[in-house]
Design an enzyme around this catalytic site. Structure first.
Site, PDB file in Angstrom:
ATOM      1  N   TYR A 144       0.742  -1.153  -0.009  1.00 57.44           N
ATOM      2  CA  TYR A 144       0.107  -0.019   0.026  1.00 57.44           C
ATOM      3  C   TYR A 144       0.980   1.292   0.064  1.00 57.44           C
ATOM      4  CZ  TYR A 144      -3.837  -3.059   0.986  1.00 57.44           C
ATOM      5  OH  TYR A 144      -4.802  -4.050   0.814  1.00 57.44           O
ATOM      6  N   LYS A 170       2.485  -8.836  -4.410  1.00 57.17           N
ATOM      7  CA  LYS A 170       1.499  -8.007  -5.004  1.00 57.17           C
ATOM      8  C   LYS A 170       1.556  -6.639  -4.422  1.00 57.17           C
ATOM      9  CE  LYS A 170      -3.168  -8.093  -4.533  1.00 57.17           C
ATOM     10  NZ  LYS A 170      -4.412  -8.996  -4.316  1.00 57.17           N
ATOM     11  N   LYS A 172      -0.138  -2.290  -4.644  1.00 52.13           N
ATOM     12  CA  LYS A 172      -1.274  -1.455  -4.897  1.00 52.13           C
ATOM     13  C   LYS A 172      -0.871  -0.365  -5.790  1.00 52.13           C
ATOM     14  CE  LYS A 172      -3.434  -3.974  -2.113  1.00 52.13           C
ATOM     15  NZ  LYS A 172      -2.565  -5.097  -1.709  1.00 52.13           N
ATOM     16  N   HIS A 310      -9.180 -13.864  -2.888  1.00 49.62           N
ATOM     17  CA  HIS A 310      -8.713 -12.709  -1.921  1.00 49.62           C
ATOM     18  C   HIS A 310      -8.915 -13.166  -0.564  1.00 49.62           C
ATOM     19  CE1 HIS A 310     -10.280  -9.193   0.019  1.00 49.62           C
ATOM     20  NE2 HIS A 310      -9.378  -8.478  -0.508  1.00 49.62           N
ATOM     21  N   GLU A 329      -3.742 -15.666  -1.738  1.00 52.32           N
ATOM     22  CA  GLU A 329      -3.206 -14.374  -1.399  1.00 52.32           C
ATOM     23  C   GLU A 329      -2.609 -14.553   0.164  1.00 52.32           C
ATOM     24  OE1 GLU A 329      -6.142 -11.184  -1.110  1.00 52.32           O
ATOM     25  OE2 GLU A 329      -4.247  -9.703  -1.128  1.00 52.32           O
TER      26      GLU A 329
HETATM   27 MG    MG Z   1      -7.671  -6.863  -5.406  1.00 47.16          MG
END
Ligand code: MG
Length: 375
Positions: A144, A170, A172, A310, A329
């Site tokens: 983030y 991953k 953002k 997710h 995830e």
């Molecule tokens: Mg997402």
């Protein structure tokens, strides 16, 4: 088993591990579900929470779903959905799907504890063994945007992921101008440089033109996937993106039913040979709803390996293992204490194995165990 009591509390959660960064107001519900089954002189209690990203569901749980489940008498986790949804009309999911999914997680935790099995083994027994290995491909999710020193803190976070054994990550995008996000992707790719090892999640933030522009700019990056690029129900924008972006895209995180999944498949331009389905088992009315989605999409030609749920928590890991999904995830540092694996877990070649603790194994995360027991 009968459910004799359900307690709920709405708690704050943060996208950041650093408590000095303002958490931003996100919450989740925690529930403790007490059964009438006694083991070693104590009632078996199942724990659950509302996954992450859609806020606490205390009102819905307390006013509608918990009383119906307690009144239903003996329940099986696969049949409890019908009891909780008694009198509810189809469609218009709102977030009642999250409230039901929260209780569903606690039901499975309790049922597996009663069977004295880890949830993945219990699910295999209930649903039929898919012959899948118990080790699950995972990726470390986070990245983030930091309010200060974004790029250097992002790289520090990703180095911690890599040093903990994660081989995929991953981050953002979507909250800053595209040029700034491309700099984030370039910084992240220094830590996860292999093709198909870095995914980006735009958190459903782009309007159509911005989604297409981002897809075109990211096309050369060799990403693992491009996720949540537009509004979850804007299938025109989603299909415009896949028309210009030949790498994998990921979608479905904010769709909650088999009917919505069918619409995504019919109108979203997704490609069954490469794209990723993110439906969250907790947000889709729990496992019974998720199984309907899996069955629906398999019936339309999707591979089970396209499913990467997710959530980033232990429940998702058990589900992915038992159902033989593509992977799941993991939130190693975001949303403490709900994210990540059990304390001391070791990854093997980027794969995670669910623990052997009975149930979901929340008791294996010390801070989470203390939070649940506080209920
Ligand atoms: Mg997402």
């Amino acid at each position: 088993m009968r459910v004799v009591d359900i307690r709920e509390r709405t708690v704050d959660i943060s996208r950041y591990a650093d408590p000095s960064i303002p958490p931003g107001g996100l919450t989740t519900s925690i529930v403790a579900l007490t059964t009438d089954v006694v083991r070693n002189g104590r009632s078996v209690v199942g724990f659950g929470f509302s996954s992450v990203g859609r806020f606490g569901q205390g009102g819905l749980i307390r006013e509608r779903f918990a009383p119906r489940l307690i009144a239903a008498g003996a329940v099986d986790p696969l049949e409890a959905w019908a009891a909780m949804m008694k009198g509810e009309k189809p469609g218009g999911h709102g977030e009642r799907c999250v409230a039901v999914g929260t209780i569903d997680m606690a039901l499975w935790d309790a049922a597996a504890k009663i069977a004295d099995l880890p949830l993945h083994a219990f699910l295999r027994r209930r649903l039929g063994d898919r012959g899948s290995p118990s080790a699950v491909p995972v990726y470390a999710s986070g990245g983030y945007r930091y309010p200060e020193d974004d790029l250097s803190r992002l790289k520090d976070e990703l180095r911690r992921f890599r040093d903990s054994g994660y081989r995929r990550a991953k981050i953002k995008i979507g909250a800053a101008p595209l040029a700034r996000d491309l700099a984030r992707v370039a910084a992240a790719a220094e830590i996860f440089p292999a093709p198909q090892s870095l995914a980006v999640d735009a958190m459903n933030s782009y309007q159509s033109n911005a989604a297409i522009a981002a897809a075109e700019a990211l096309r050369p990056c060799g990403l693992m996937w491009l996720e949540d690029v537009c509004d979850p129900l804007d299938f025109d924008a989603q299909s415009a993106v896949t028309a210009v972006y030949d790498g994998p895209v990921a979608a479905g995180e904010a769709l909650f039913s088999a009917a919505e999944a069918k619409l995504l498949d019919r109108h979203g331009g997704l490609r069954r040979d490469r794209d990723i389905l993110l439906f969250d088992p907790v947000h889709c009315y729990g496992l019974p709803g998720y199984l309907q989605i899996v069955e629906t999409m398999e019936g339309r030609g999707w591979r089970r390996s396209a499913f990467w749920p997710h959530g980033g928590h232990l429940f998702g890991l058990h589900v992915a293992s038992a159902l033989g999904l593509g992977g799941t995830e993991v939130n190693p540092s975001s949303f403490p204490p709900f994210g990540g694996l059990i304390d001391g877990a070791v990854l093997s070649e980027g794969n995670a194995t669910p623990s052997d603790l009975p149930g979901v194994g929340f008791e294996g995360i010390g801070a989470l165990d203390r939070l649940f027991r506080g209920l």
